[in-house]
Motif scaffolding. Structure first.
Motif, PDB file in Angstrom:
ATOM      1  N   ARG A  85     -36.509 -98.139  35.593  1.00 14.34           N
ATOM      2  CA  ARG A  85     -36.211 -97.830  36.723  1.00 14.34           C
ATOM      3  C   ARG A  85     -34.352 -97.363  36.166  1.00 14.34           C
ATOM      4  NH1 ARG A  85     -34.824-103.451  38.495  1.00 14.34           N
ATOM      5  NH2 ARG A  85     -36.177-104.003  39.783  1.00 14.34           N
ATOM      6  N   ILE A  86     -34.672 -96.986  34.866  1.00 14.72           N
ATOM      7  CA  ILE A  86     -32.749 -96.375  34.103  1.00 14.72           C
ATOM      8  C   ILE A  86     -33.261 -94.901  34.153  1.00 14.72           C
ATOM      9  CG2 ILE A  86     -32.074 -95.989  31.977  1.00 14.72           C
ATOM     10  CD1 ILE A  86     -31.370 -99.265  32.431  1.00 14.72           C
TER      11      ILE A  86
ATOM     12  N   PHE B 193     -23.807 -93.533  33.231  1.00 16.45           N
ATOM     13  CA  PHE B 193     -24.623 -94.658  33.969  1.00 16.45           C
ATOM     14  C   PHE B 193     -23.187 -96.164  32.984  1.00 16.45           C
ATOM     15  CE2 PHE B 193     -28.725 -92.629  33.510  1.00 16.45           C
ATOM     16  CZ  PHE B 193     -29.692 -93.446  34.289  1.00 16.45           C
TER      17      PHE B 193
ATOM     18  N   ARG C 242     -23.484 -89.540  28.690  1.00 11.40           N
ATOM     19  CA  ARG C 242     -24.251 -90.119  29.365  1.00 11.40           C
ATOM     20  C   ARG C 242     -24.246 -91.839  29.693  1.00 11.40           C
ATOM     21  NH1 ARG C 242     -28.718 -88.974  33.424  1.00 11.40           N
ATOM     22  NH2 ARG C 242     -30.139 -88.307  32.693  1.00 11.40           N
TER      23      ARG C 242
ATOM     24  N   ALA D  13     -36.323 -93.600  35.366  1.00 14.77           N
ATOM     25  CA  ALA D  13     -36.507 -93.170  36.224  1.00 14.77           C
ATOM     26  C   ALA D  13     -35.515 -92.611  37.372  1.00 14.77           C
ATOM     27  CB  ALA D  13     -36.985 -93.538  37.404  1.00 14.77           C
ATOM     28  N   LYS D  14     -34.183 -92.718  37.091  1.00 15.87           N
ATOM     29  CA  LYS D  14     -33.039 -92.277  37.476  1.00 15.87           C
ATOM     30  C   LYS D  14     -32.217 -91.539  36.317  1.00 15.87           C
ATOM     31  CE  LYS D  14     -28.977 -94.507  39.820  1.00 15.87           C
ATOM     32  NZ  LYS D  14     -30.043 -93.584  41.536  1.00 15.87           N
ATOM     33  N   ALA D  15     -32.600 -91.551  35.255  1.00 14.59           N
ATOM     34  CA  ALA D  15     -32.293 -90.664  33.803  1.00 14.59           C
ATOM     35  C   ALA D  15     -32.830 -89.478  34.710  1.00 14.59           C
ATOM     36  CB  ALA D  15     -32.513 -91.024  31.883  1.00 14.59           C
ATOM     37  N   ARG D  16     -33.781 -89.175  34.555  1.00 16.78           N
ATOM     38  CA  ARG D  16     -35.046 -87.771  35.282  1.00 16.78           C
ATOM     39  C   ARG D  16     -34.619 -87.116  35.971  1.00 16.78           C
ATOM     40  NH1 ARG D  16     -38.833 -91.496  33.283  1.00 16.78           N
ATOM     41  NH2 ARG D  16     -39.455 -91.980  35.579  1.00 16.78           N
ATOM     42  N   SER D  17     -34.133 -88.122  37.102  1.00 19.88           N
ATOM     43  CA  SER D  17     -33.782 -87.424  37.949  1.00 19.88           C
ATOM     44  C   SER D  17     -32.416 -86.518  38.429  1.00 19.88           C
ATOM     45  CB  SER D  17     -33.939 -88.175  39.522  1.00 19.88           C
ATOM     46  OG  SER D  17     -33.108 -89.298  39.190  1.00 19.88           O
ATOM     47  N   GLU D  18     -31.758 -87.864  37.545  1.00 21.95           N
ATOM     48  CA  GLU D  18     -30.644 -86.796  37.684  1.00 21.95           C
ATOM     49  C   GLU D  18     -29.380 -86.775  35.862  1.00 21.95           C
ATOM     50  OE1 GLU D  18     -27.369 -89.987  40.912  1.00 21.95           O
ATOM     51  OE2 GLU D  18     -29.390 -90.882  41.242  1.00 21.95           O
TER      52      GLU D  18
ATOM     53  N   LEU E 178     -25.712 -87.443  35.540  1.00 21.71           N
ATOM     54  CA  LEU E 178     -25.276 -89.185  35.620  1.00 21.71           C
ATOM     55  C   LEU E 178     -25.012 -89.611  34.363  1.00 21.71           C
ATOM     56  CD1 LEU E 178     -25.107 -91.144  38.221  1.00 21.71           C
ATOM     57  CD2 LEU E 178     -27.528 -91.616  37.251  1.00 21.71           C
TER      58      LEU E 178
END
Length: 316
Positions: free
Chosen positions: A15-16, A28, A186, A18-23, A26
């Protein structure tokens, strides 16, 4: 002991990732809870039994036998930002094929397991950011891949000039201030920042005396490899791809394995310009090239650089 299923641990990091790739921008702010008892145990079990002990003399077998006694206090200290990183035992090992030695840090076994667990969480983020030119200390990428890529670039591209570079005392020269600034691009979880700061400041035990560590990160631990990749990602990789390459007349490539890297150029004039700019760029971040091991060479065939010597220490 009760163990969390491996798929559950992996799902959290997926999940981390996927979120790192999409944003990509971002930060964390909640990561420390992914450093779990189960993750630490899994990483402890992956440390070879014959690994050298740290300053406390504890072996891998002893760390496993007492796991239930130390893991909860360690995790609680991480969450309250009070973890006290043990001193690092410094040893010297010979460089492959040379009379010189290089210093390596040997963390305590339980600290090694915690470092590995933290590095896994950070890797879930940074694998989305790291560029293809970086090979060392990354999942499913190693020295053989770096060498194969280098030879492919030279054999299949318009490469006539190769700058082989060696950073002088890289692990001992990293600026703690810059490391933390880069990580904070990050990572916004203060518990993770505190943990990394404690590792950076851990004392060095050598010849019976403990020395403070004001700069650098001892080569030998998993977190040192991760932090070195983050450092050079911002100092070198992004600079070369986004600033340098668009300004060159011809083709250019870079292959980096931890602190050892090679830059390939089509034209000599490009290579000379970059070599000069590289020294200035590195200087801004407290790094220098080792002049006796850095040089521009003309290539007509395959090039093989000694990237193999810079792998992870056997106790990391």
């Amino acid at each position: 002991m009760q163990r969390e299923d491996k798929p559950t641990m992996e799902t959290g990091l997926e999940r981390i990732a996927a979120k790192a790739r999409s944003e990509p921008k971002l930060r964390f702010t909640s990561l420390a809870h992914h450093i779990t008892r189960e993750r630490v145990w899994t990483n402890l079990c992956q440390i070879p039994k014959r690994s050298a002990p740290g300053v406390d003399g504890q072996t891998v077998t002893e760390a496993k036998e007492t796991f239930g006694e130390w893991v909860e206090p360690v995790l609680r200290s991480v969450h309250r930002q009070g973890y006290r990183a043990p001193n690092i035992r410094r040893v010297y090992i010979p460089k492959p094929g040379k009379r010189e030695t290089r210093p390596l840090g040997v963390p305590c076994v339980n600290d090694r397991a915690l470092q590995r667990s933290t590095a896994q969480v950070l890797s879930a983020i940074y694998e989305a950011d790291f560029l293809p030119c970086s090979f060392g200390g990354r999942p499913e990428r190693g020295a053989h891949h770096a060498l194969a890529t280098l030879n492919e670039v030279i054999a299949g591209g318009k490469v006539s000039w190769v700058l082989e570079a060696d950073l002088k005392n890289f692990f001992g020269s990293l600026s703690h201030e810059w490391v933390l600034r880069f990580v904070e691009h990050r990572v916004g979880d203060p518990r993770m920042i505190s943990l990394i700061r404690r590792w950076l400041k851990a004392g060095i035990l050598e010849d019976g005396e403990v020395y403070p560590n004001e700069e650098g990160t001892p080569q030998g631990g998993s977190i040192s490899v991760m932090l070195s990749n983050v450092y050079l990602h911002y100092v070198l990789d992004l600079w070369f791809e986004r600033v340098v390459k668009p300004r060159l007349r011809g083709e250019a490539h870079m292959i980096r394995y931890i602190d050892d890297f090679v830059m390939c150029f089509q034209y000599r004039e490009d290579a000379l310009r970059v070599q000069d700019a590289l020294c200035k760029r590195l200087g801004k971040f407290g790094l220098t090239l080792e002049p006796t091991k850095t040089g521009l060479k003309q290539r007509f065939g395959e090039s093989r650089v000694d990237l193999m010597a810079y792998g992870r220490a056997p106790w990391s």
